[in-house]
Design a protein around this motif. Sequence first.
Motif, PDB file in Angstrom:
ATOM      1  N   ARG A 275      91.854  32.259  54.888  1.00  0.00           N
ATOM      2  CA  ARG A 275      92.248  31.137  54.284  1.00  0.00           C
ATOM      3  C   ARG A 275      93.865  30.860  54.367  1.00  0.00           C
ATOM      4  NH1 ARG A 275      89.637  33.366  48.550  1.00  0.00           N
ATOM      5  NH2 ARG A 275      87.309  32.959  48.950  1.00  0.00           N
TER       6      ARG A 275
ATOM      7  N   GLN B 143      85.820  37.130  49.717  1.00  0.00           N
ATOM      8  CA  GLN B 143      86.086  35.966  50.589  1.00  0.00           C
ATOM      9  C   GLN B 143      85.228  36.450  51.961  1.00  0.00           C
ATOM     10  OE1 GLN B 143      90.660  36.089  50.841  1.00  0.00           O
ATOM     11  NE2 GLN B 143      89.896  35.830  53.140  1.00  0.00           N
TER      12      GLN B 143
ATOM     13  N   GLU C 151      94.858  26.985  50.436  1.00  0.00           N
ATOM     14  CA  GLU C 151      93.693  27.255  50.005  1.00  0.00           C
ATOM     15  C   GLU C 151      93.449  28.431  49.061  1.00  0.00           C
ATOM     16  OE1 GLU C 151      90.261  27.653  53.042  1.00  0.00           O
ATOM     17  OE2 GLU C 151      91.860  27.339  54.390  1.00  0.00           O
TER      18      GLU C 151
END
Length: 460
Positions: A421, A415, A425
């Motif tokens: 996040r 990510q 999510e």
Amino acid sequence: MPKEYRTIEEVAGPLVLVRGVEEVAFDELGEILLANGEIRRCRVLEIDGSNALVQLFEASTGINLAESKVRFLGRSMELSVSKEMLGRVFDGLGNPIDDGPALLPTARMDINGLPMNPAARNYPEEFIQTGISAIDGLNTLVRGQKLPIFSASGLPHARLAAQIARQAKVLGTEENFAVVFAAMGITFEESNYFIESFRSTGALERTVLFINLANDPAIERIATPRMALTAAEYLAFEEDMHVLVILTDITNYADALREVSAARKEVPGRRGYPGYMYTDLASLYERAGRLRDKKGSITMIPILTMPEDDKTHPIPDLTGYITEGQIILSRELFRRGVLPPVDVLPSLSRLKDKGIGEGKTRADHSATMNQLFSAYARGKEAKELMVILGEAALTEMDLRYARFADAFEEEYVSQGFESDRSIEETLTIGWRLLSMLPRTELKRIDDQFLDEYYQKNEEV
């Protein structure tokens, strides 16, 4: 006025032997006054009758045995503490290095704090969101936990540490959250990266930084994590804050221990490290946790680089015994561009089950976590078989799992270092990946969660 001694017998590297001392204690601070008026600071390492072995915080160059004087200050090393520490940068001995004003202390605390009494602890159980899916979703960090990160030379643990420090938060509360960040034996470039990273994102306002550079003395490196933990204890138990302590790099700290031990001519243990290294590391790690009758807490993430990528090396080995799990970074994932390169299968958070579920994260968290682990492990096995036997030898289901493993690494683990996040999510991405597999394969998840979150994906 402290008594002065002109009885320096010997100087050997950073060590000085002083004879004929009276009422001097182990770990007491001292000062060596040179003939030119310069003052060098030192600390008592050993007492043998009327002889004191002291270690210098600075270089021993220029100390004249006949003309130099030693005086002992009657106290051990202390840190000036106050809530004004937040947003400030200090060296490894607690002196401000950010061109800001001197700190007006609320109190002075001995840096050699005691490990928490197990009987006085509260069990860690509140979820801390780091914003990193591989940690939050699969190896959850819980308030009061000690969760180390095992890295290796050349891997981006510094960027991961900065990301966690910027993003970490306790969900669902308005309670004060602070970060105490201690860097030991790092380069000036790394130091600058940490400071600018926190400053540019506004995280510096809730952070206390202790920076010990690679060219600073070994004795300062040994003091740095104790300074950081003392600051954390003040903020947690006097100011009722939830404090995340990040210590990087524990390997540099252990090497400083070995250097001091060798200077004292102690009998070495494994790989030349002192035999008391386990006890010494435990005296640091066990200062984290939650105390009964106290609102605040200390959660700790020690980061260490495993020499030669070896998990059985004494530093990661002993750290693993004392702490509650480990997050392991993978060189193979890093080479393939997966950032952060968290190897989720050998990673472990022993307290993750206590911090997830209804009212903490989400009711489906535990089941989806177990299913993701299982599916990823099977996908990795399928990919290994593909390398040996070729793709044609795999069943259609094995091919699905292999594609799942690739997608899991690309979308869930990888990510980047700027993405923050939420746990919702992370769980949503997990369900999207699990929907690549037939519903009949998801045997670890209750039907009620499958009915609510599973989306049939016919394209895969």
